[in-house]
Design an enzyme around this catalytic site. Structure first.
Site, PDB file in Angstrom:
ATOM      1  N   ASP A  69       0.840  -1.203   0.000  1.00  0.00           N
ATOM      2  CA  ASP A  69       0.000   0.000   0.000  1.00  0.00           C
ATOM      3  C   ASP A  69       0.870   1.247   0.000  1.00  0.00           C
ATOM      4  OD1 ASP A  69       0.736  -0.743   2.687  1.00  0.00           O
ATOM      5  OD2 ASP A  69      -0.697   0.729   3.450  1.00  0.00           O
ATOM      6  N   GLU A 111       0.076  -1.424   5.575  1.00  0.00           N
ATOM      7  CA  GLU A 111       1.147  -1.018   6.488  1.00  0.00           C
ATOM      8  C   GLU A 111       1.035   0.455   6.836  1.00  0.00           C
ATOM      9  OE1 GLU A 111       5.098   0.662   7.597  1.00  0.00           O
ATOM     10  OE2 GLU A 111       3.827   1.150   5.877  1.00  0.00           O
TER      11      GLU A 111
END
Length: 400
Positions: free
Chosen positions: A81, A143
């Site tokens: 991400d 994350e």
């Protein structure tokens, strides 16, 4: 795109990075298309593939193993991400890789799709090498919003026939060795008071004023960390920090506010019991402020909600596995205050961890995020060293 370089897989790494950047994996969006793309590439090379979806099925982690499952191996870890581009002034399309003057621009190039691209390029060599020890390629979701995906990977690795002995987290470190990372607990506090016309203020519970008192307690703890420690001078900020980051409350200048919410955080080093410190702060706030609030209004309250948390990553330099890999590790670059999934692998997975990755953290999360092509090449050379160290031929030679 072309570049003069001695590394034979640089063009392949750049092509992989171009494909990865094109996936808009801002944390609010699904990452499953990117995970499926990576899985297809690695599976075609012969990797053992495990996809760990979240409860929605729209996001997932990827674990790909090369080499035997019955030996303690190495984890190469990254997240898929990226942070949003909303409101940022980009010179080029953030989701289309662009090369300019030795740099590759695009969201996630530095944090941390550049590392993922290098791993994907190196996978061909991993597939062709007779590995004595396995390599686990682990790529997570979410994350950037609190290391939400990594715990499932850690639990999956713990369930393997043999636990991996070491993890390298590919966060941007300019390809220097990082041996510590702070943990974080992010909290939201909601203060409920009692409102009314401000001319009757003594009869009310002013939510903003009581929130201010709580914020002062947070500030006092932050000051204590700064003055009393514990300290780890290897960090740029060598102690834990606690501070308030956002405050919201009030509706008009002539109304006593009956609601105030604020967020705050604790960033901890490994020597600090973060959970105990947070609970002590919550207890202090409630025991100190609630009696006076409830004396005026029985409905008055202070509630705390955890937004997210992840643990600190301790120093693994004394671990036996660290000593095994030390000959190929780059020069030491200190410890970092930014978050990573290293603490999750260490604390939840029982896998000692370090950080080594291409790019500078100073470029992460900014408009016109970039990674220098020379950093990709340095990462590829490092991964060559990793592959060589884990090969059976290298192990046999070392035993002679």
């Amino acid at each position: 795109m072309t570049s003069m370089t001695a590394h034979p897989r640089l063009t392949e790494a750049k092509d992989h990075l171009e494909a990865l950047v094109a996936f808009d994996t801002v944390s609010r969006n699904p990452n499953r298309p990117l995970i499926d793309h990576m899985a297809a590439h690695l599976e075609a090379l012969g990797a053992d593939i495990t996809i760990l979806p979240d409860e929605t099925g729209k996001k997932a982690n990827l674990v790909a193993r090369f080499g035997p499952a019955d030996k303690p191996g190495l984890v190469l870890s990254g997240h898929t991400d990226v942070v949003p581009v909303d409101g940022e002034a980009w010179t080029s399309d953030p989701f289309s890789l662009e090369e300019r003057e030795g740099k590759l621009y695009g969201r996630g190039t530095c944090d941390m799709k550049g590392f993922a691209a290098c791993v994907m390029a190196t996978a061909s060599d991993l597939a062709q090498t007779d590995l004595e020890r396995p390599v686990y390629l682990c790529f997570s979701h979410d994350e950037e919003v609190g290391c939400l995906g990594a715990p499932a990977i850690a639990e999956h690795l713990k369930a393997q026939p043999v636990l991996p002995e070491f993890a390298i987290i590919g966060e941007p470190s300019m390809m220097k060795l990082v041996t510590g990372q702070k943990g974080k607990i992010a909290m939201r506090a909601t203060v409920t008071g009692s409102g009314g016309h401000s001319s009757f203020a003594p009869q009310h519970v002013n939510a903003i004023e009581y929130a201010g008192r709580a914020i002062s307690m947070i500030q006092e703890r932050g000051t204590r960390f700064c003055e009393e420690g514990p300290f780890d001078r290897d960090f740029t900020v060598g102690h834990a920090t606690m501070l308030t980051t956002m405050v919201e409350g009030g509706v008009a200048t002539n109304i006593t506010p009956d609601l105030c919410a604020f967020t705050f955080e604790l960033r901890s080093i490994a020597q600090v019991d973060a959970e105990a410190e947070m609970q002590a702060l919550i207890t202090q706030v409630q025991e100190t402020l609630l009696p006076a609030m409830k004396a005026i209004s029985a409905e008055a309250d202070i509630r705390f909600e955890r937004i997210f948390s992840y643990p600190a990553m301790g120093d693994a330099t004394n671990d036996r596995a660290f000593q095994r890999y030390r000959p190929i590790l780059p020069e030491w670059g200190g410890k970092v205050s930014y978050g990573s999934e290293g603490g999750v692998f260490e604390i939840q997975g029982g896998i000692p961890s370090i950080i080594v990755g291409p790019g500078s953290i100073e470029q992460a999360h900014l408009p016109d995020e970039f990674i220098e092509i020379s950093q990709l090449e340095a990462c590829l050379h490092f991964l060559d060293e990793v592959t060589g160290m884990l090969s059976r031929a290298s192990t046999d030679m070392a035993a002679q």
